[in-house]
Design an enzyme around this catalytic site. Structure first.
Site, PDB file in Angstrom:
ATOM      1  NE  ARG A 122      26.804 -60.733  35.481  1.00 40.95           N
ATOM      2  CZ  ARG A 122      26.262 -61.692  36.232  1.00 40.95           C
ATOM      3  NH1 ARG A 122      25.738 -62.760  35.649  1.00 40.95           N
ATOM      4  NH2 ARG A 122      26.257 -61.597  37.536  1.00 40.95           N
ATOM      5  CE  LYS A 144      31.104 -41.745  23.213  1.00 39.22           C
ATOM      6  NZ  LYS A 144      31.283 -40.274  23.185  1.00 39.22           N
ATOM      7  CD  GLU A 186      26.072 -34.889  16.250  1.00 36.37           C
ATOM      8  OE1 GLU A 186      27.278 -35.020  15.946  1.00 36.37           O
ATOM      9  OE2 GLU A 186      25.683 -34.744  17.424  1.00 36.37           O
ATOM     10  CE  LYS A 228      29.765 -42.226  16.562  1.00 32.55           C
ATOM     11  NZ  LYS A 228      28.568 -41.770  17.291  1.00 32.55           N
ATOM     12  CD  GLU A 238      34.666 -40.189  24.052  1.00 36.08           C
ATOM     13  OE1 GLU A 238      34.242 -39.247  23.370  1.00 36.08           O
ATOM     14  OE2 GLU A 238      34.080 -40.623  25.058  1.00 36.08           O
ATOM     15  NE  ARG A 242      33.340 -43.335  19.965  1.00 32.70           N
ATOM     16  CZ  ARG A 242      32.543 -44.367  20.235  1.00 32.70           C
ATOM     17  NH1 ARG A 242      33.070 -45.545  20.499  1.00 32.70           N
ATOM     18  NH2 ARG A 242      31.228 -44.235  20.233  1.00 32.70           N
ATOM     19  CG  ASN A 246      33.383 -35.998  22.586  1.00 33.23           C
ATOM     20  OD1 ASN A 246      32.235 -36.406  22.574  1.00 33.23           O
ATOM     21  ND2 ASN A 246      34.389 -36.672  23.132  1.00 33.23           N
ATOM     22  CG  HIS A 249      29.109 -33.452  20.890  1.00 39.08           C
ATOM     23  ND1 HIS A 249      29.441 -33.082  19.601  1.00 39.08           N
ATOM     24  CD2 HIS A 249      28.090 -34.338  20.775  1.00 39.08           C
ATOM     25  CE1 HIS A 249      28.654 -33.727  18.747  1.00 39.08           C
ATOM     26  NE2 HIS A 249      27.831 -34.492  19.438  1.00 39.08           N
ATOM     27  CG  HIS A 253      27.006 -33.067  26.010  1.00 38.02           C
ATOM     28  ND1 HIS A 253      27.861 -34.147  26.003  1.00 38.02           N
ATOM     29  CD2 HIS A 253      26.096 -33.321  25.032  1.00 38.02           C
ATOM     30  CE1 HIS A 253      27.476 -35.000  25.068  1.00 38.02           C
ATOM     31  NE2 HIS A 253      26.422 -34.522  24.465  1.00 38.02           N
ATOM     32  CG  HIS A 266      22.323 -33.849  20.888  1.00 46.80           C
ATOM     33  ND1 HIS A 266      23.210 -33.718  21.931  1.00 46.80           N
ATOM     34  CD2 HIS A 266      23.033 -34.401  19.870  1.00 46.80           C
ATOM     35  CE1 HIS A 266      24.389 -34.184  21.580  1.00 46.80           C
ATOM     36  NE2 HIS A 266      24.302 -34.608  20.335  1.00 46.80           N
TER      37      HIS A 266
END
Length: 358
Positions: A122, A144, A186, A228, A238, A242, A246, A249, A253, A266
């Site tokens: 955990r 993330k 980026e 960032k 997010e 935030r 994206n 993205h 994606h 990417h």
């Protein structure tokens, strides 16, 4: 060496950026409050060969007894099967809740190791040691973690903050040219969404950056991560601001998923996505054609693709976009620009998106 803190309350953590920082990782981990003892280094087959021994030595000098598990290089490793191998290594190394996982590599390793650290017992401490441009300027920071589902990128994951980030820009010297340049997507993104003067600085300094001048690299990595960090500190999960990270993205994606993981790096998919978002920004947010063209020129100067690939199919693209985490019904929340340096979000239908991507 540049250093700063990501201000996230109990999850606040330091970031160090500089040439040679890799050899300080053990010392910096102890300085960040991590206890010496059992640890696991997760790396890929390429990075482990280049930097594994150096990291192991740096950890041993600070009292960490670290084992290493290697995964295959590439996006295909972000799978349940590879994740299970990491769990096996954690169990075999007898890590407990006081142990540390060190992620040495690019975004794939960071995502995999991060998700394993988030879920083993955990949650055990995580240190990100990014070695690619994409990871250093983006994916290592923000918490993330994820693996891919065969039908969608990053569909299975968790938010889990590292305890420390160590970005050694000297590791960027060993990157193949294509992988180095993909990370610049980026970097350009940060200028586009929140720092128009950064666009000017990139236009001025791009030759030094492409030569991989260490001082220039340290500056753009630290500036990118600083941006960032500011966004993540205000919106760790997010829910609001935030989302602007994206930019490029959403389409990127979908392009990665619909064209088959691995056909685009990417950053290459994000570059195409940023140009697509620029077109949508002109149509739905008031971005001027001149600013959209300026951004596209900078992306092209980085040696990145700017056009949708030949033979791309709108129906496959939409199928992939239907699995986007920001989809609601037949609409997707898209990040757009009303001007360079200022981003906003708009809900767009699949039909509106496809009409401007051709």
């Amino acid at each position: 060496m540049h250093s700063f803190r990501v201000e996230l309350g109990l999850d606040a953590h330091p970031v160090y950026v500089g040439a040679g920082a890799l050899d300080e990782t053990g010392r910096l981990a102890r300085k960040a409050g991590l206890a010496a003892g059992r640890a696991l280094v997760v790396s890929d087959s390429n990075v482990a060969r280049l930097y594994g021994e150096r990291l192991s030595a740096a950890l041993a000098a600070a009292g960490f007894a670290a084992r290493t598990v290697e995964v295959a290089a590439g996006e295909q490793s972000k799978s349940l099967g590879t994740l299970e191998r990491i769990y096996d290594a954690l169990v075999e190394a007898q890590l407990d809740r006081g142990s540390v996982v060190f992620a040495l590599g690019g975004g794939v390793v960071g995502d995999l190791a991060g998700f394993a650290a988030a879920t083993y017992m955990r949650g055990v401490a995580l240190v990100q040691v990014p070695t690619t441009m994409v990871a250093q300027v983006d994916s290592a920071l923000g918490g993330k973690t994820a693996i891919n589902h065969p039908r969608a990128k990053n569909l299975i994951g968790a938010f889990y903050q590292p305890r420390l980030i160590v970005a050694d820009v000297a590791t960027l010297m060993s990157l193949p040219e294509r992988e180095f340049r993909e990370g610049l997507a980026e970097v350009i993104k940060y200028g586009a969404i929140m720092d128009e003067p950064m666009i000017e600085a990139l236009e001025r300094d791009f030759d030094s950056i492409l030569r991989r001048d260490p001082a220039a690299l340290e500056e753009i990595v630290a500036r990118s991560l600083g941006h960032k960090a500011a966004v993540v500190a205000s919106d760790a999960r997010e829910g609001g601001l935030r989302k602007i990270l994206n930019y490029g993205h959403t389409a990127g994606h979908a392009l990665e998923a619909s064209s088959g993981y691995g056909n685009f790096l990417h950053g290459e998919a994000v570059a195409i996505g940023m140009v697509a978002a620029g077109r949508l920004s002109q149509a739905f947010a008031g971005l001027s054609a001149a600013e959209a063209e300026r951004l596209e020129r900078l992306i092209a100067r980085a040696g990145l693709p700017t056009a949708m690939p030949q033979g791309w199919r709108g129906e496959d693209f939409v199928s992939a976009m239907r699995l986007d985490k920001k989809r609601v019904g037949d609409e997707v929340e898209f990040v757009l620009l009303d001007r360079l340096g200022d981003a906003l979000t708009r809900k767009l239908s699949f039909a509106e998106i496809l009409a401007h991507l051709g």
